[in-house]
Design a protein around this motif. Structure first.
Motif, mmCIF file in Angstrom:
data_model
loop_
_atom_site.group_PDB
_atom_site.id
_atom_site.type_symbol
_atom_site.label_atom_id
_atom_site.label_comp_id
_atom_site.label_asym_id
_atom_site.label_seq_id
_atom_site.Cartn_x
_atom_site.Cartn_y
_atom_site.Cartn_z
ATOM 1 N N ILE A 51 48.014 27.428 -15.288
ATOM 2 C CA ILE A 51 48.149 25.993 -15.530
ATOM 3 C C ILE A 51 48.794 25.725 -16.883
ATOM 4 N N VAL A 106 38.625 23.423 -15.580
ATOM 5 C CA VAL A 106 38.799 24.022 -14.257
ATOM 6 C C VAL A 106 37.481 23.999 -13.480
ATOM 7 N N THR A 140 36.679 20.461 -12.374
ATOM 8 C CA THR A 140 37.507 20.087 -11.230
ATOM 9 C C THR A 140 36.999 20.749 -9.953
ATOM 10 N N ILE A 198 43.000 15.352 -15.981
ATOM 11 C CA ILE A 198 43.540 16.126 -14.857
ATOM 12 C C ILE A 198 42.535 16.241 -13.718
ATOM 13 N N VAL A 199 41.239 16.061 -14.001
ATOM 14 C CA VAL A 199 40.207 16.246 -12.969
ATOM 15 C C VAL A 199 40.392 15.244 -11.827
ATOM 16 N N THR A 213 35.856 18.637 -6.744
ATOM 17 C CA THR A 213 36.574 18.786 -5.476
ATOM 18 C C THR A 213 35.680 19.316 -4.367
ATOM 19 N N LYS A 254 42.722 25.307 -6.471
ATOM 20 C CA LYS A 254 43.775 25.936 -7.268
ATOM 21 C C LYS A 254 45.109 25.222 -7.067
ATOM 22 N N ALA A 269 43.800 15.857 -9.931
ATOM 23 C CA ALA A 269 43.747 16.982 -8.997
ATOM 24 C C ALA A 269 42.906 16.643 -7.764
ATOM 25 N N LEU A 311 45.096 21.695 -8.714
ATOM 26 C CA LEU A 311 45.180 21.742 -10.180
ATOM 27 C C LEU A 311 46.590 22.083 -10.643
#
Length: 404
Positions: A89, A104, A107, A165-166, A111, A139, A169, A142
């Motif tokens: 990333i 990560v 997220t 970004i959470v 998700t 993956k 994504a 993200l």
């Protein structure tokens, strides 16, 4: 003493002294303190461990939880998967970000529809099975979210809150968005709506700070039920406001933005709001309209600026009304030339010059430094009007007229 005899050093005063020093340290001075923890709350134990261990190789709370995930995943190595994804990333495909394992993991929990807080009780075998099963989708989402942020012009320097970004994504995951989403004409309007929401949330103070888990949970709830027709800007904004994270700006906040400085954390985001027609996937620089190199006491005096006005010039040269976004190549060509001279060369036709001046709020651009302060104040007011139109409205309301 028996050990000293066995080693043949019983008569050594130095050996005896060392042993006695050890005895005194452990039995008399007692420098090793301890605290008996009777609470069986595993989260509390982990918190204490992280604090105590801070003097050695630093382990974060997420490091310890990741170890738990590693033990519970059946097919994949959680630690290696997260580590390699963080690296990909941050640095692959020309990206320059600084996302952490925490982002990560957060997220992944979001998700996989698991409680997003970093608590031991959330890292159960059942929850980790959900995360492992969804890992390929997590993956991919993200990586696409990072590419989107890159296309929006962000990098590790100007992305002021990595947590943004959470939800990006998660939204891409819910949509089932593939790589084509990143550049398809059909999704252009949705990408623009997502970009405006991201930018607004980064410009507004305090959105991604305290209460992050509550905020991410509220946004997740909205996205789960409102993602079929594009990114639900208005619904997300309403949910954010309900937990004290309103994206609306008042006049005082707009005035504060006008005093942002060159290379400041939020300066890029505000400039991208002001001039949304730019293709920020290309390299753009924050550029001084009137070059900073000309703002020294000697050069200003040489340019005929009165001595009693020099402090006024120096006080504002780095502020937002003297800044613009300029393509990297153009910025190199411009260097320390006066803006009117550069525009004359860069845009030979009168129509193109007029368009550039209008799009960048440069009407009335003076030929030299003598009228800089009056130009600065006039452009400041034009920018203020533009920011009020772009940010002062309710998030999700039509902004095209204000931003065109």
């Amino acid at each position: 003493m028996r050990e000293l005899e066995q080693r043949g050093i019983a008569g050594s005063a130095d050996a005896f002294q060392r042993l006695y020093d050890l005895y005194e340290a452990v039995r008399i001075l007692k420098p090793m303190n301890y605290f008996l923890v009777t609470n069986q709350d595993a989260d509390k134990v982990l918190e204490i461990f992280v604090r105590v261990n801070s003097g050695g190789t630093t382990l974060s709370y997420s490091d310890l939880l990741l170890s738990m995930a590693t033990n519970q995943w059946q097919e994949l190595d959680a630690r290696e998967e997260v580590r390699s994804l963080v690296s990909e990333i941050n640095s692959n495909a020309g990206r320059q970000f600084s996302f952490s394992k925490d982002v990560v993991l957060k997220t992944a929990l979001t998700t996989a529809d698991v409680e997003v807080r970093f608590k031991v009780t959330n890292f159960t075998q059942g929850n980790m099975a959900k995360v492992e099963a969804a890992w390929p989708q997590i993956k991919g989402a993200l990586l696409r979210a990072a590419t989107l942020l890159q296309q929006f012009g962000y990098n590790e320097r100007n992305l002021t809150a990595n947590s943004v970004i959470v939800p990006v994504a998660h939204y891409l995951h819910l949509r089932g968005a593939g790589d084509s989403y990143l550049d398809s004409t059909a999704d252009a309007a949705d990408r623009l709506a997502l970009q405006r929401w991201v930018t607004r949330s980064l410009v507004k103070r305090g959105i991604w700070g305290s209460g992050l888990d509550t905020l991410l949970t509220r946004i997740r709830d909205v996205l789960r039920t409102n993602s079929t027709n594009g990114f639900p800007v208005a619904a997300v904004a309403e949910a954010m406001a309900a937990v004290g994270k309103s994206l609306a700006f008042d006049n005082a906040e707009i005035d504060e933005l006008l005093n942002l400085k060159y290379a400041g954390q939020r300066t890029f985001s505000v400039l991208s709001v002001l001039y949304p027609g730019l293709d920020l996937s290309k390299k753009f620089h924050e550029d001084h309209i009137f070059p900073k190199s000309r703002f020294t006491k000697k050069k200003l005096l040489d340019a005929g600026i009165p001595l009693d006005s020099i402090d006024d010039y120096l006080a504002v040269v780095n502020l937002l009304p003297n800044l613009q976004l300029l393509a990297g190549t153009a910025n190199i060509e411009k260097q320390d030339g006066l803006p009117a001279e550069w525009i004359e060369t860069a845009f030979p036709s009168e129509d193109k010059r007029a368009t550039y001046l209008a799009e960048n709020d440069l009407d009335g651009l003076p030929l030299d430094l003598a009228d800089f302060t009056s130009f600065f104040e006039e452009r400041k007011q034009r920018i203020r009007t533009r920011l009020l139109a772009a940010l002062g409205t309710t998030p999700g309301a039509p902004e095209e007229a204000a931003l065109s």
